[in-house]
Design an enzyme around this catalytic site. Structure first.
Site, PDB file in Angstrom:
ATOM      1  N   HIS A 128     -10.214 -15.161 -32.221  1.00  0.00           N
ATOM      2  CA  HIS A 128      -9.591 -16.357 -31.630  1.00  0.00           C
ATOM      3  C   HIS A 128      -9.808 -16.202 -30.219  1.00  0.00           C
ATOM      4  O   HIS A 128     -10.060 -14.667 -29.758  1.00  0.00           O
ATOM      5  CB  HIS A 128      -8.060 -16.386 -32.051  1.00  0.00           C
ATOM      6  CG  HIS A 128      -7.471 -17.434 -31.476  1.00  0.00           C
ATOM      7  ND1 HIS A 128      -7.070 -17.655 -30.000  1.00  0.00           N
ATOM      8  CD2 HIS A 128      -7.055 -18.718 -32.111  1.00  0.00           C
ATOM      9  CE1 HIS A 128      -6.594 -18.908 -30.133  1.00  0.00           C
ATOM     10  NE2 HIS A 128      -6.674 -19.738 -31.027  1.00  0.00           N
ATOM     11  N   TYR A 129      -9.595 -17.025 -29.222  1.00  0.00           N
ATOM     12  CA  TYR A 129      -9.854 -16.504 -27.824  1.00  0.00           C
ATOM     13  C   TYR A 129      -8.723 -15.817 -27.214  1.00  0.00           C
ATOM     14  O   TYR A 129      -8.836 -15.405 -25.985  1.00  0.00           O
ATOM     15  CB  TYR A 129     -10.171 -17.962 -27.125  1.00  0.00           C
ATOM     16  CG  TYR A 129      -9.117 -18.847 -27.126  1.00  0.00           C
ATOM     17  CD1 TYR A 129      -8.286 -18.685 -25.798  1.00  0.00           C
ATOM     18  CD2 TYR A 129      -8.788 -19.729 -27.767  1.00  0.00           C
ATOM     19  CE1 TYR A 129      -7.081 -19.712 -25.902  1.00  0.00           C
ATOM     20  CE2 TYR A 129      -7.892 -20.718 -27.715  1.00  0.00           C
ATOM     21  CZ  TYR A 129      -6.894 -20.783 -26.609  1.00  0.00           C
ATOM     22  OH  TYR A 129      -6.018 -21.617 -26.614  1.00  0.00           O
ATOM     23  N   ARG A 130      -7.547 -15.806 -27.912  1.00  0.00           N
ATOM     24  CA  ARG A 130      -6.490 -15.229 -27.426  1.00  0.00           C
ATOM     25  C   ARG A 130      -6.304 -13.549 -27.505  1.00  0.00           C
ATOM     26  O   ARG A 130      -7.186 -13.174 -28.559  1.00  0.00           O
ATOM     27  CB  ARG A 130      -5.014 -15.665 -28.006  1.00  0.00           C
ATOM     28  CG  ARG A 130      -4.754 -17.152 -27.515  1.00  0.00           C
ATOM     29  CD  ARG A 130      -3.564 -17.435 -28.030  1.00  0.00           C
ATOM     30  NE  ARG A 130      -3.226 -18.773 -26.996  1.00  0.00           N
ATOM     31  CZ  ARG A 130      -2.737 -19.944 -27.746  1.00  0.00           C
ATOM     32  NH1 ARG A 130      -2.226 -19.931 -29.058  1.00  0.00           N
ATOM     33  NH2 ARG A 130      -2.384 -21.035 -27.124  1.00  0.00           N
TER      34      ARG A 130
END
Length: 182
Positions: A128-130
């Protein structure tokens, strides 16, 4: 073993230095935990072959540390390319976490992600981008509650799997002493 979008992927890389434009990955390891930080599985711990001329150009700190912990010899003996290590890691992660579900978890993971973008882009894309970066809590605790900041001590072996295990324990420590969910 089943994929669960709530599972967390923990990663650590050891590199020949800090600049992804000049340096390379020499070790990668992963662990998958559930959302409560219980370890579900340890992924492959992979030394990535790099040429001697690159290893010889490492900083004194890197040479001393990675020689003392045995990583330099493992890297020299390894036949694994970065691509092969990337694919083995992805194959492991597919068993536990769907692509795009887990943030990248660990300590100072933005640095690891810089190297993943450059040398293991398919693995970088698996996250995920987080980020779930334990070092953020460490910095906040040091500033806001300094009396607990010395309560967790790391062994600092600078071996990827050891570092991940410590990051998980460190987050559990901050959950208990700093965040206090109860």
């Amino acid at each position: 073993m089943a994929q669960d979008k709530e599972n967390l992927i923990w990663i650590d890389l050891e590199m020949t230095g800090l600049d992804p434009e000049q340096e390379r990955i020499i070790e990668i390891a992963t662990i998958v935990t559930d959302k409560n930080l219980n370890i579900l599985a340890e992924g492959p711990v992979l030394a990535v072959h790099q040429p001697n001329q690159l290893l010889d150009k490492m900083s004194d700190w890197c040479i001393k540390t990675h020689t003392a912990n045995g990583l330099v010899e493992r890297v020299k003996a390894s036949k694994l390319t970065e691509r092969a290590a990337e694919l083995q890691t992805i194959d492991f992660l597919k068993l536990w976490v769907p692509k795009g579900a887990s943030p990248i978890c660990g300590n100072s993971v933005a640095q690891d992600k810089r190297f993943l973008f450059k040398y293991m882009p398919d693995l970088a894309d698996y996250f995920h981008y987080r980020h779930l970066d334990v070092s953020t809590l460490k910095e906040l605790a040091r500033r806001w509650k300094p009396e607990i900041s010395d309560g967790f001590q790391k062994a600092n072996t600078h071996l990827a799997l050891d570092d991940i295990r410590e990051s998980i324990k460190e987050l559990a420590y901050y959950r208990e002493h700093f965040i206090k969910l109860d």
